[in-house]
Scaffold this motif. Structure first.
Motif, PDB file in Angstrom:
ATOM      1  N   SER A 119      21.415  -3.473  67.016  1.00  0.00           N
ATOM      2  CA  SER A 119      22.406  -2.624  67.671  1.00  0.00           C
ATOM      3  C   SER A 119      21.762  -1.306  68.078  1.00  0.00           C
ATOM      4  O   SER A 119      20.718  -0.907  67.547  1.00  0.00           O
ATOM      5  N   LEU A 120      22.400  -0.653  69.039  1.00  0.00           N
ATOM      6  CA  LEU A 120      21.874   0.602  69.570  1.00  0.00           C
ATOM      7  C   LEU A 120      22.412   1.756  68.736  1.00  0.00           C
ATOM      8  O   LEU A 120      23.618   1.963  68.651  1.00  0.00           O
ATOM      9  N   ARG A 121      21.502   2.503  68.112  1.00  0.00           N
ATOM     10  CA  ARG A 121      21.944   3.674  67.343  1.00  0.00           C
ATOM     11  C   ARG A 121      22.094   4.890  68.257  1.00  0.00           C
ATOM     12  O   ARG A 121      23.077   5.621  68.184  1.00  0.00           O
ATOM     13  N   ALA A 122      21.095   5.067  69.122  1.00  0.00           N
ATOM     14  CA  ALA A 122      21.114   6.233  70.021  1.00  0.00           C
ATOM     15  C   ALA A 122      20.091   6.049  71.114  1.00  0.00           C
ATOM     16  O   ALA A 122      19.139   5.273  70.968  1.00  0.00           O
ATOM     17  N   THR A 123      20.313   6.749  72.209  1.00  0.00           N
ATOM     18  CA  THR A 123      19.278   6.833  73.236  1.00  0.00           C
ATOM     19  C   THR A 123      19.344   8.234  73.816  1.00  0.00           C
ATOM     20  O   THR A 123      20.437   8.760  74.063  1.00  0.00           O
ATOM     21  N   ALA A 124      18.197   8.865  73.954  1.00  0.00           N
ATOM     22  CA  ALA A 124      18.135  10.232  74.465  1.00  0.00           C
ATOM     23  C   ALA A 124      16.782  10.437  75.113  1.00  0.00           C
ATOM     24  O   ALA A 124      15.767   9.932  74.608  1.00  0.00           O
ATOM     25  N   ASN A 152      13.601   9.965  76.570  1.00  0.00           N
ATOM     26  CA  ASN A 152      12.788   8.745  76.752  1.00  0.00           C
ATOM     27  C   ASN A 152      12.819   7.852  75.513  1.00  0.00           C
ATOM     28  O   ASN A 152      11.975   6.982  75.371  1.00  0.00           O
ATOM     29  N   ARG A 153      13.771   8.118  74.598  1.00  0.00           N
ATOM     30  CA  ARG A 153      13.757   7.365  73.333  1.00  0.00           C
ATOM     31  C   ARG A 153      14.931   6.419  73.188  1.00  0.00           C
ATOM     32  O   ARG A 153      16.028   6.715  73.648  1.00  0.00           O
ATOM     33  N   VAL A 154      14.666   5.303  72.528  1.00  0.00           N
ATOM     34  CA  VAL A 154      15.713   4.340  72.195  1.00  0.00           C
ATOM     35  C   VAL A 154      15.607   4.065  70.696  1.00  0.00           C
ATOM     36  O   VAL A 154      14.515   3.775  70.196  1.00  0.00           O
ATOM     37  N   GLU A 155      16.724   4.196  69.984  1.00  0.00           N
ATOM     38  CA  GLU A 155      16.742   3.950  68.536  1.00  0.00           C
ATOM     39  C   GLU A 155      17.612   2.740  68.260  1.00  0.00           C
ATOM     40  O   GLU A 155      18.760   2.678  68.713  1.00  0.00           O
ATOM     41  N   MET A 156      17.065   1.799  67.534  1.00  0.00           N
ATOM     42  CA  MET A 156      17.787   0.567  67.223  1.00  0.00           C
ATOM     43  C   MET A 156      17.920   0.380  65.713  1.00  0.00           C
ATOM     44  O   MET A 156      17.026   0.738  64.953  1.00  0.00           O
ATOM     45  N   ASP A 157      19.053  -0.226  65.329  1.00  0.00           N
ATOM     46  CA  ASP A 157      19.270  -0.649  63.939  1.00  0.00           C
ATOM     47  C   ASP A 157      19.255  -2.164  63.896  1.00  0.00           C
ATOM     48  O   ASP A 157      19.665  -2.825  64.851  1.00  0.00           O
ATOM     49  N   PHE A 158      18.809  -2.696  62.770  1.00  0.00           N
ATOM     50  CA  PHE A 158      18.733  -4.147  62.589  1.00  0.00           C
ATOM     51  C   PHE A 158      19.419  -4.537  61.290  1.00  0.00           C
ATOM     52  O   PHE A 158      19.212  -3.891  60.254  1.00  0.00           O
ATOM     53  N   ALA A 159      20.228  -5.606  61.349  1.00  0.00           N
ATOM     54  CA  ALA A 159      20.801  -6.184  60.130  1.00  0.00           C
ATOM     55  C   ALA A 159      20.331  -7.633  60.067  1.00  0.00           C
ATOM     56  O   ALA A 159      20.454  -8.376  61.053  1.00  0.00           O
ATOM     57  N   PHE A 160      19.750  -8.009  58.940  1.00  0.00           N
ATOM     58  CA  PHE A 160      19.258  -9.375  58.742  1.00  0.00           C
ATOM     59  C   PHE A 160      20.253 -10.096  57.836  1.00  0.00           C
ATOM     60  O   PHE A 160      20.468  -9.683  56.695  1.00  0.00           O
ATOM     61  N   ARG A 161      20.861 -11.165  58.369  1.00  0.00           N
ATOM     62  CA  ARG A 161      21.906 -11.858  57.605  1.00  0.00           C
ATOM     63  C   ARG A 161      21.582 -13.336  57.443  1.00  0.00           C
ATOM     64  O   ARG A 161      21.048 -13.964  58.360  1.00  0.00           O
ATOM     65  N   ARG A 162      21.914 -13.873  56.262  1.00  0.00           N
ATOM     66  CA  ARG A 162      21.906 -15.319  56.041  1.00  0.00           C
ATOM     67  C   ARG A 162      23.369 -15.685  55.852  1.00  0.00           C
ATOM     68  O   ARG A 162      23.968 -15.297  54.837  1.00  0.00           O
ATOM     69  N   ALA A 163      23.938 -16.340  56.860  1.00  0.00           N
ATOM     70  CA  ALA A 163      25.391 -16.538  56.889  1.00  0.00           C
ATOM     71  C   ALA A 163      26.059 -15.177  56.698  1.00  0.00           C
ATOM     72  O   ALA A 163      25.767 -14.263  57.447  1.00  0.00           O
ATOM     73  N   GLU A 164      26.904 -15.042  55.684  1.00  0.00           N
ATOM     74  CA  GLU A 164      27.618 -13.773  55.522  1.00  0.00           C
ATOM     75  C   GLU A 164      26.837 -12.758  54.693  1.00  0.00           C
ATOM     76  O   GLU A 164      27.243 -11.598  54.586  1.00  0.00           O
ATOM     77  N   ASP A 165      25.714 -13.195  54.094  1.00  0.00           N
ATOM     78  CA  ASP A 165      24.986 -12.307  53.180  1.00  0.00           C
ATOM     79  C   ASP A 165      24.047 -11.358  53.922  1.00  0.00           C
ATOM     80  O   ASP A 165      23.231 -11.805  54.730  1.00  0.00           O
TER      81      ASP A 165
END
Ligand code: SSV
Length: 136
Positions: free
Chosen positions: A80-85, A87-100
């Motif tokens: 997902s996109l956390r922020a952009t300003a 020349n920068r782009v900041e992304m967040d990542f969530a690693f899931r196994r099914a619901e976990d």
């Protein structure tokens, strides 16, 4: 907020002696996820990267781990996109196994253009900026 999903089935060569995933692979999968995003949503930017004048420089990246994952398990990487300003782009990542929730990560990418020997900051390419708006 909409996120981009990349799914990966863990291979045996990604696990360590104890059988769980070696920590560094999560950062590789951050990379795979963002590449697939470019391929699907900003293919022209991918072409510019391979041509060499544009560079998306990884300025920082991180991981936090909450649970183990093992070979042949499917992990969903939600970016997902956390922020952009500027020349920068900041992304967040969530690693899931099914619901976990297995792990979380983040990275910051800077858009740069190569000139002569060096690099200078350049605005986020319009095609990428347009794609990011759909995920903000
Ligand atoms: C090889 C190389 O330099 C690749 C860099 C790729 C960077 C991709 C950045 C994409 C950002 C997407 C953010 C999307 C949030 C939903």
């Amino acid at each position: 907020m909409r996120s981009f999903r990349y799914s990966h089935v863990v291979t045996l060569d990604e696990t360590n002696l104890v059988g769980n995933v070696y920590f560094a692979h999560y950062l590789r999968w951050q990379g795979h996820c963002r590449e697939h995003f470019l391929g699907e949503h900003a293919p022209g930017v991918l072409a510019e990267l391979t041509a060499g004048e544009l560079a998306l420089v990884t300025v920082s990246c991180s991981m936090d781990y909450y649970a183990e994952a093992f070979a042949l398990e499917r992990l969903d990487v939600d970016m997902s996109l956390r922020a952009t300003a500027r020349n920068r782009v900041e992304m967040d990542f969530a690693f899931r196994r099914a619901e976990d929730l297995i792990a979380r990560g983040a990275q910051v990418v800077a858009c740069m253009r190569r000139d002569g020997g060096g690099m200078r900051p350049t605005p986020v390419p319009p095609e990428l900026a347009r794609a990011l708006r759909e995920f903000s």
